[in-house]
Structures are given as C-alpha cells and as structure tokens.
Design a protein around this motif. Sequence first.
Motif, mmCIF file in Angstrom:
data_model
loop_
_atom_site.group_PDB
_atom_site.id
_atom_site.type_symbol
_atom_site.label_atom_id
_atom_site.label_comp_id
_atom_site.label_asym_id
_atom_site.label_seq_id
_atom_site.Cartn_x
_atom_site.Cartn_y
_atom_site.Cartn_z
ATOM 1 N N GLY A 1 118.962 69.202 6.436
ATOM 2 C CA GLY A 1 118.413 67.925 6.015
ATOM 3 C C GLY A 1 116.792 68.318 5.591
ATOM 4 N N ASP A 2 116.131 67.467 5.110
ATOM 5 C CA ASP A 2 114.828 67.545 4.811
ATOM 6 C C ASP A 2 113.760 67.784 6.052
ATOM 7 O OD1 ASP A 2 113.269 66.687 1.993
ATOM 8 O OD2 ASP A 2 111.967 66.124 3.961
ATOM 9 N N ILE A 3 112.698 68.361 5.781
ATOM 10 C CA ILE A 3 111.919 68.503 6.903
ATOM 11 C C ILE A 3 111.404 67.210 7.569
ATOM 12 C CG2 ILE A 3 109.760 68.202 5.409
ATOM 13 C CD1 ILE A 3 108.193 70.311 7.086
ATOM 14 N N GLY A 4 111.457 66.107 7.003
ATOM 15 C CA GLY A 4 111.121 64.942 7.650
ATOM 16 C C GLY A 4 112.364 64.426 8.451
ATOM 17 N N ASP A 5 113.464 65.006 8.389
ATOM 18 C CA ASP A 5 114.759 64.684 9.146
ATOM 19 C C ASP A 5 114.905 65.530 10.369
ATOM 20 O OD1 ASP A 5 115.490 62.590 7.337
ATOM 21 O OD2 ASP A 5 116.479 64.303 6.175
ATOM 22 N N MET A 6 113.906 66.512 10.549
ATOM 23 C CA MET A 6 113.910 67.217 11.927
ATOM 24 C C MET A 6 113.693 66.615 13.202
ATOM 25 S SD MET A 6 112.172 71.020 10.562
ATOM 26 C CE MET A 6 112.574 71.882 12.279
ATOM 27 N N PRO A 7 114.279 66.987 14.286
ATOM 28 C CA PRO A 7 114.032 65.937 15.378
ATOM 29 C C PRO A 7 112.571 65.858 15.692
ATOM 30 C CG PRO A 7 115.851 67.758 15.703
ATOM 31 C CD PRO A 7 115.172 68.227 14.408
ATOM 32 N N GLY A 8 112.068 64.631 16.095
ATOM 33 C CA GLY A 8 110.983 64.243 16.438
ATOM 34 C C GLY A 8 109.779 64.363 15.550
ATOM 35 N N MET A 9 110.172 64.456 14.214
ATOM 36 C CA MET A 9 109.221 64.436 13.120
ATOM 37 C C MET A 9 108.371 63.093 13.027
ATOM 38 S SD MET A 9 107.718 67.116 11.216
ATOM 39 C CE MET A 9 109.207 68.015 11.247
ATOM 40 N N MET A 10 106.918 63.358 13.015
ATOM 41 C CA MET A 10 106.359 62.271 12.719
ATOM 42 C C MET A 10 106.247 62.002 11.327
ATOM 43 S SD MET A 10 103.122 62.680 15.336
ATOM 44 C CE MET A 10 102.853 64.626 14.909
ATOM 45 N N HIS A 11 105.844 60.662 10.906
ATOM 46 C CA HIS A 11 105.926 60.328 9.315
ATOM 47 C C HIS A 11 104.642 59.570 9.414
ATOM 48 C CE1 HIS A 11 109.947 61.537 8.103
ATOM 49 N NE2 HIS A 11 110.145 61.365 9.309
ATOM 50 N N ILE A 12 103.314 60.394 8.864
ATOM 51 C CA ILE A 12 101.983 59.643 9.029
ATOM 52 C C ILE A 12 101.332 58.989 7.800
ATOM 53 C CG2 ILE A 12 99.564 60.235 9.529
ATOM 54 C CD1 ILE A 12 100.747 62.689 11.086
ATOM 55 N N ALA A 13 101.250 57.877 7.707
ATOM 56 C CA ALA A 13 101.032 57.206 6.504
ATOM 57 C C ALA A 13 99.645 57.756 5.769
ATOM 58 C CB ALA A 13 100.850 55.841 6.692
ATOM 59 N N PRO A 14 99.513 57.619 4.475
ATOM 60 C CA PRO A 14 98.232 58.106 3.895
ATOM 61 C C PRO A 14 97.196 57.448 4.297
ATOM 62 C CG PRO A 14 100.034 57.529 2.135
ATOM 63 C CD PRO A 14 100.520 57.009 3.654
ATOM 64 N N GLY A 15 95.977 57.973 4.773
ATOM 65 C CA GLY A 15 94.920 57.901 5.476
ATOM 66 C C GLY A 15 94.843 57.579 7.023
ATOM 67 N N ALA A 16 96.333 57.837 7.427
ATOM 68 C CA ALA A 16 96.408 57.531 8.859
ATOM 69 C C ALA A 16 96.221 59.083 9.709
ATOM 70 C CB ALA A 16 97.746 56.798 9.299
ATOM 71 N N SER A 17 96.276 58.891 11.186
ATOM 72 C CA SER A 17 96.404 60.035 11.884
ATOM 73 C C SER A 17 97.240 59.631 13.081
ATOM 74 C CB SER A 17 94.980 60.342 12.394
ATOM 75 O OG SER A 17 94.422 59.305 13.048
ATOM 76 N N GLU A 18 97.756 60.952 13.738
ATOM 77 C CA GLU A 18 98.345 60.536 15.105
ATOM 78 C C GLU A 18 97.569 61.663 15.868
ATOM 79 O OE1 GLU A 18 100.733 58.900 16.085
ATOM 80 O OE2 GLU A 18 101.651 58.033 14.493
ATOM 81 N N ALA A 19 97.567 61.324 17.266
ATOM 82 C CA ALA A 19 97.083 62.225 18.324
ATOM 83 C C ALA A 19 98.021 62.497 19.347
ATOM 84 C CB ALA A 19 95.730 61.867 18.926
ATOM 85 N N ARG A 20 98.057 63.526 19.761
ATOM 86 C CA ARG A 20 98.870 64.008 21.114
ATOM 87 C C ARG A 20 98.084 64.827 21.963
ATOM 88 N NH1 ARG A 20 101.200 60.822 18.806
ATOM 89 N NH2 ARG A 20 103.470 60.766 17.740
ATOM 90 N N HIS A 21 98.419 64.391 23.403
ATOM 91 C CA HIS A 21 97.303 65.112 24.330
ATOM 92 C C HIS A 21 98.221 65.463 25.459
ATOM 93 C CE1 HIS A 21 95.803 61.270 22.668
ATOM 94 N NE2 HIS A 21 94.724 61.599 23.014
#
Length: 292
Positions: free
Chosen positions: A263-283
Amino acid sequence: MTTITLSNGTLSAEIATLGAELQSLKDSAGREWLWQADPAFWPRHAPVLFPIVGKAAGGKVRVGDKEYPIGQHGFARDSEFEIVEQTPSSVALRLIESTATRQHYPFDFELVMHYALEGTTLHQTATIRNPGGDSLPASFGYHPGFAWPLPDTEAAQTDHIVLFEKDEPAEIRRLGPGGVEAKGRPSPVAGRCLALDPSLFDDDAMIFDRLESRSLWFGVPGKPGLRADFPDMPYLGLWMKPGAPYLCIEPWQGHAAPEGFAGDIGDMPGMMHIAPGASEARHMSVTLEAPE
C-alpha cells in the motif's frame, strides 16, 4: 556533531545533535544506565525513528504513483538537528525537510525532540508538525538501549525481568523475511511478568502490537530498576542481539510493513495523518532507580 550535556544534580544526560540521539544517562553516583554503542554488537545508543518505524516493503515507500527509497527506521537518526532551545537541564532540537530528505519522503515537516531532566526522570517529547498544505503521513518511535545487566546489580541477565503495568496475554509478532509476520506467536509474558533470557531474541525483536500497558519496569526483583512510561505509544518492541549486554525498550507509534504489504505510505501500520498546520506529540519518560 555537537554533544549537549544536561544535569540537574541528580541525573546527567548527553544528547548529540546528530540524530538528536541520547548518548548517556547517568545517576547521581555516576553509573551509566544507557548502552554505550559497542560496534561489536550495535553501534547506536537510542536512535530516533522517523518518518517510519522498521523497514518499508522492499525498502521503498509509495506516495501516489511514485516510490521513494527509504532505509530502516527512516532518516532522522542519521540527520543533523539544530539546537533551538537549551537550559542546564533541558534541550530542544529540530529537524525540517531538505533536498536530502525529499529524496526519501516528499513532504514538508518539522520534528522537534525535547529532553528534560526532572528529579530521577528523563522526559522525552517528540513533536511532529505539518507546515504543508496536505495531510502529512508520519510515524515515530523511541529506540533506547539500556545496560543489561543494569549497573551495580551484581546479577545475571537471566535474573532480570520486565514487569508490565497490566497483564499482556495477547499474541506477539515476529519479523519474517517479508516483513512483520501475519501469524502471531504465544505471549511470553506470564500475567504482567516477562522473565528475561537472551534466547527470547533468537528470532529477533518481540513486537507487542496489541499492547495493554503504557508503562513497564525493568530490573532485578527486589532492587531498584528502571521505569519506562510511554502514555501515547500503542506498540512496543523489545530487542537485543543475542550475546550482547543491552536491552532495547522501544515504544512505537507504528511498526514495520507486514508481510505482503503493497500500500501507500499512509496505509502502513500506526501511521499518523497530521492535518495542515497541526502537530502530534509522542512521549517517553525514563526513571532511574525506580522501585519494582
């Protein structure tokens, strides 16, 4: 490469600008808890995994109708970060897209790694921001290796355990030649306790892809050990090379491509899809000399 030294009087840590990689983590007695990258076994300490975790199918990711070559665990671990903020006990380092990264991952991104010492705990935060105009597919993982046996335990490797926060009865996964195996294997965890033995890693890493816990303790029962907390990481890898004196405790947002993945990179297990201008944090936080 520059190395930054942090201290709070209780802990000291060293972080390299190359890969934003933790290189040392010592307690107040000067004892080293982090694996010291002996090239005879594994020449890294605690690499940062981005924008993928593990291997992509065929060593390539697909974006639309194009394929891009990408190495195991992505490119962040071999990239030079810039220091954007620093105090005696904390530092933030940043990586953004470049001509070099676009050869492997055709997206605008900002990855900031923040390290901070507090008491006997090292706090780590990875923040991925999408400065582009389209959704950003991204994964992330921590990959620290710790001394095994732990310092001053006067114990064998087989005296150590991993004690999970919760029971872990679900099957685990292993890596096959074509990716993460579809067929699970029985959990080696008895209730909450994994009795450690190098033979557990004869078939490479153990992948917990149905993980209940978001915290674990590593050490010798009855002695102070190490606690790892990873509140927003859904997967966990445990890994060492048989014969080596380290254990990698690896909280992941995703994992390697499964067997037969196309599949596409976006279909890899656990892949986040971050919206334009948004962010995700992992700790992830690591507490030394923690009670069982």
